[in-house]
Design a protein around this motif. Structure first.
Motif, PDB file in Angstrom:
ATOM      1  N   VAL A 101       0.840  -1.197   0.000  1.00 50.34           N
ATOM      2  CA  VAL A 101       0.000   0.000   0.000  1.00 50.34           C
ATOM      3  C   VAL A 101       0.877   1.249   0.000  1.00 50.34           C
ATOM      4  O   VAL A 101       2.097   1.183   0.214  1.00 50.34           O
ATOM      5  N   ARG A 102       0.216   2.392  -0.209  1.00 47.65           N
ATOM      6  CA  ARG A 102       0.925   3.678  -0.211  1.00 47.65           C
ATOM      7  C   ARG A 102       1.079   4.211   1.200  1.00 47.65           C
ATOM      8  O   ARG A 102       0.129   4.233   1.985  1.00 47.65           O
ATOM      9  N   LEU A 103       2.289   4.678   1.475  1.00 48.74           N
ATOM     10  CA  LEU A 103       2.576   5.418   2.696  1.00 48.74           C
ATOM     11  C   LEU A 103       2.929   6.828   2.268  1.00 48.74           C
ATOM     12  O   LEU A 103       3.955   7.044   1.622  1.00 48.74           O
ATOM     13  N   ASP A 104       2.050   7.807   2.584  1.00 49.51           N
ATOM     14  CA  ASP A 104       2.240   9.194   2.145  1.00 49.51           C
ATOM     15  C   ASP A 104       2.721  10.058   3.293  1.00 49.51           C
ATOM     16  O   ASP A 104       2.158  10.019   4.401  1.00 49.51           O
ATOM     17  N   ALA A 115       5.657   6.233  -0.538  1.00 42.94           N
ATOM     18  CA  ALA A 115       6.341   4.959  -0.698  1.00 42.94           C
ATOM     19  C   ALA A 115       5.320   3.841  -0.779  1.00 42.94           C
ATOM     20  O   ALA A 115       4.203   3.965  -0.268  1.00 42.94           O
ATOM     21  N   LEU A 116       5.682   2.767  -1.412  1.00 45.74           N
ATOM     22  CA  LEU A 116       4.885   1.547  -1.430  1.00 45.74           C
ATOM     23  C   LEU A 116       5.522   0.572  -0.449  1.00 45.74           C
ATOM     24  O   LEU A 116       6.703   0.223  -0.590  1.00 45.74           O
ATOM     25  N   VAL A 117       4.766   0.161   0.575  1.00 37.80           N
ATOM     26  CA  VAL A 117       5.306  -0.672   1.656  1.00 37.80           C
ATOM     27  C   VAL A 117       4.407  -1.892   1.856  1.00 37.80           C
ATOM     28  O   VAL A 117       3.222  -1.861   1.519  1.00 37.80           O
ATOM     29  N   PRO A 118       4.948  -2.993   2.448  1.00 37.29           N
ATOM     30  CA  PRO A 118       4.158  -4.217   2.626  1.00 37.29           C
ATOM     31  C   PRO A 118       3.381  -4.243   3.939  1.00 37.29           C
ATOM     32  O   PRO A 118       3.846  -3.734   4.962  1.00 37.29           O
ATOM     33  N   LEU A 119       2.202  -4.847   3.892  1.00 37.66           N
ATOM     34  CA  LEU A 119       1.387  -5.112   5.081  1.00 37.66           C
ATOM     35  C   LEU A 119       1.058  -6.599   5.110  1.00 37.66           C
ATOM     36  O   LEU A 119       1.005  -7.264   4.066  1.00 37.66           O
ATOM     37  N   ASP A 120       0.797  -7.118   6.322  1.00 36.64           N
ATOM     38  CA  ASP A 120       0.313  -8.491   6.402  1.00 36.64           C
ATOM     39  C   ASP A 120      -1.204  -8.495   6.247  1.00 36.64           C
ATOM     40  O   ASP A 120      -1.819  -7.447   6.023  1.00 36.64           O
ATOM     41  N   ALA A 160       7.040  -1.717  -8.667  1.00 43.97           N
ATOM     42  CA  ALA A 160       7.292  -0.335  -9.096  1.00 43.97           C
ATOM     43  C   ALA A 160       7.657  -0.317 -10.571  1.00 43.97           C
ATOM     44  O   ALA A 160       8.825  -0.204 -10.942  1.00 43.97           O
ATOM     45  N   LEU A 161       6.642  -0.459 -11.409  1.00 42.42           N
ATOM     46  CA  LEU A 161       6.856  -0.433 -12.850  1.00 42.42           C
ATOM     47  C   LEU A 161       6.802   1.002 -13.350  1.00 42.42           C
ATOM     48  O   LEU A 161       5.949   1.784 -12.923  1.00 42.42           O
TER      49      LEU A 161
END
Length: 405
Positions: A13-16, A52-57, A240-241
Motif C-alpha cells: 500500500v501507499r505510505l504518504d 512509498a509503497l510498503v508491505p502489510l500483512d 514499481a513499474l
C-alpha cells in the motif's frame, strides 16, 4: 500449543508523507532502510508529494525484514508506534497509510493542534491539461454541461480541435472525471516538470508519464529468498513499474523505424520541460495542442469559447437556427430567365401536339393541352419568372439617397 504464525506480505500500500512541495525521497528512503522496511519511494507533485509503497500483512500491520542471516527471507511485524514516531520526526504529523491517517501515538488527543492536517490521497495538482477531439461544438457544449465546465478551443487541423478547460480551477476535475477520454483524442497534462500523455485504446487508457524514477529500498541480505523463491529486489521490480510501453504508441500513430526509435529514446528519459514538445514532433501532432497547454495567459484571436449548454437548450438552439436558415433554392429560383425560356418551348410543343391530335380526331390529345394550360398558369404565379420578365436581379435594390435622377 500451536506456534505463532510467521507474518508475510499480503499486499502493498501507499505510505504518504504530509502534502508538501519538498522532495523528501532520500529522507524517507533512509528512514525505511533503518526500520528495515522494503519500499519503492518516489516524489511526484502530480501524485500528491513524497510517498512509498510498503508491505502489510493480512491484518493490515506494517512489515519489516527480520535481521537474520542465511538464505531464508523472514519477516517481522513493525511496531506502529515506532513507525508513527519516526514519520513524525521526519515530516511532522499527518502521514497516511493506504489513504487513511495513521493513528496518533498513545496519550495524544484528537484535540491536539495539527492532527486535522492530513495528506491528500491520489493525484495532486494539474498545472495544465489539453486534448484533441473531432467532436462538434454542439456535442462538446452538452458534454460541458454534464461536467459543469466550459472549454477553450483552437483549430488542430486534421486532429479536429485542441481543447482545454476555460476555468483553471477545473483542471484537476478535467483529469479526474475523465472528460478528456470521452472525446477519443490524445490528451496531455503537466505538473511542474512532470508531464503525461495518453490516448484511449479499446476502452483503456494508454499513458506515458515522465516522472522521477523510483528509489528502491532493499534491507534484505544478498541472496535471501522467501518460501516462493522470490527476493525483495524482484518484488520491488514487479511492484514499481515505470510507465510507457512504446509499442502501443508506434501502432496507434503508425511510426516508421526512425520515429519509433526516437520515441523509445524519449520514453527512457526522465522529466524535462520539452518532453511534450518532443512528443508532438515525433507523433506529428498539430502544435495548437501545445498552444493551449502552454498556459501563458496571452490572448489568442484563434481561440473560441464553447460554453456549456444542456441538451434541451442545444436542441432549441438548433431548431431555431434551422427555422431561420434559408431553404435550398431550386434551379428555377437560381436561373429564372433560363427556366422561363425552357418552359415556353415545352408549352409550345405540348400545344402543337394537342392541336395536331385533335385535328386527327384523337380525344387523348386533350391531355397535353391540359398540361400546357396548367404549366402556363404556374408560370403566371411564379415570382421568379416575373422577376425574369422584368429583368430584376435577386439582389436587393440599392437605397436611394435623394440625389438619384
Amino acid at each position: 500449543m500451536m506456534p505463532a504464525r510467521e507474518p508475510e506480505p499480503a499486499f502493498w500500500v501507499r505510505l504518504d508523507l504530509p502534502a508538501s512541495e519538498a522532495d523528501c525521497v532520500e529522507g524517507l528512503a533512509e528512514l525505511l532502510r533503518q526500520l528495515r522496511v522494503p519500499a519503492a519511494v518516489r516524489h511526484s507533485p502530480f501524485e500528491g508529494g513524497t510517498f512509498a509503497l510498503v508491505p502489510l500483512d493480512d491484518d493490515g500491520s506494517p512489515l519489516a525484514v527480520a535481521a537474520t542471516y542465511g538464505p531464508e527471507l523472514r519477516w517481522s511485524l513493525l511496531g506502529r508506534d515506532r513507525l508513527i514516531n519516526s514519520l513524525n520526526s521526519l515530516a511532522g504529523r499527518g502521514s497516511t497509510l493506504d489513504g487513511e491517517r495513521i493513528e496518533q501515538l498513545a496519550g495524544e488527543s484528537d484535540d491536539d493542534p495539527g492532527l486535522g492536517d492530513t495528506a491528500p490521497g491520489g493525484p495532486g495538482r494539474v498545472d495544465a491539461i489539453a486534448w484533441t477531439t473531432h467532436e462538434k461544438p454542439g456535442v462538446l457544449a452538452t458534454l460541458g454541461a454534464r461536467f459543469d465546465m466550459s472549454f477553450v478551443a483552437v483549430d488542430a487541423g486534421e486532429m479536429g480541435l485542441a481543447l482545454t478547460v476555460h476555468d483553471p480551477a477545473d483542471r484537476d476535475r478535467a483529469f479526474t472525471n475523465g472528460v478528456w477520454a470521452m472525446t477519443d483524442g490524445i490528451a496531455m497534462w503537466r505538473s511542474g516538470e512532470e508531464a503525461s500523455a495518453a490516448f484511449i485504446h479499446r476502452r483503456s487508457a494508454v499513458i506515458m508519464t515522465w516522472r522521477t524514477p523510483w528509489l528502491r529500498v532493499d534491507p534484505s541480505k544478498p541472496g535471501q529468498v522467501d518460501h516462493d523463491g522470490a527476493t525483495v529486489s524482484a518484488m520491488l521490480s514487479d511492484l514499481a513499474l515505470d510507465d510507457g510501453d512504446p509499442a502501443a504508441w508506434v501502432t496507434r500513430f503508425r511510426l516508421d523505424q526512425e520515429r519509433g526509435d526516437r520515441l523509445r529514446a524519449l520514453f527512457r528519459r526522465g522529466p524535462h520541460a520539452a518532453a511534450l514538445q518532443d512528443l508532438c514532433e515525433i507523433l506529428r501532432i498539430h502544435p495548437s495542442l501545445l498552444v493551449v497547454l502552454s498556459d501563458d495567459g496571452e490572448s489568442n484571436a484563434d481561440r473560441t469559447m464553447i460554453t456549456a449548454r444542456s441538451a434541451r437548450q442545444q436542441f432549441r438552439d438548433e431548431m431555431h437556427a434551422a427555422a431561420a436558415a434559408p431553404g435550398p433554392q431550386s434551379f428555377r429560383g437560381r436561373h429564372p430567365r433560363i427556366w422561363l425560356g425552357l418552359s415556353a418551348v415545352v408549352i409550345l410543343v405540348l400545344a402543337a401536339v394537342a392541336v395536331m391530335g385533335w385535328s386527327d380526331g384523337r380525344p387523348t390529345a386533350l391531355l397535353p393541352g391540359l398540361v400546357a394550360l396548367i404549366w402556363t398558369a404556374s408560370l403566371l404565379s411564379d415570382g421568379s419568372v416575373r422577376r425574369a420578365r422584368r429583368g430584376d436581379s435577386s439582389e436587393p435594390a440599392p437605397v436611394r439617397d435623394g440625389h438619384d435622377r
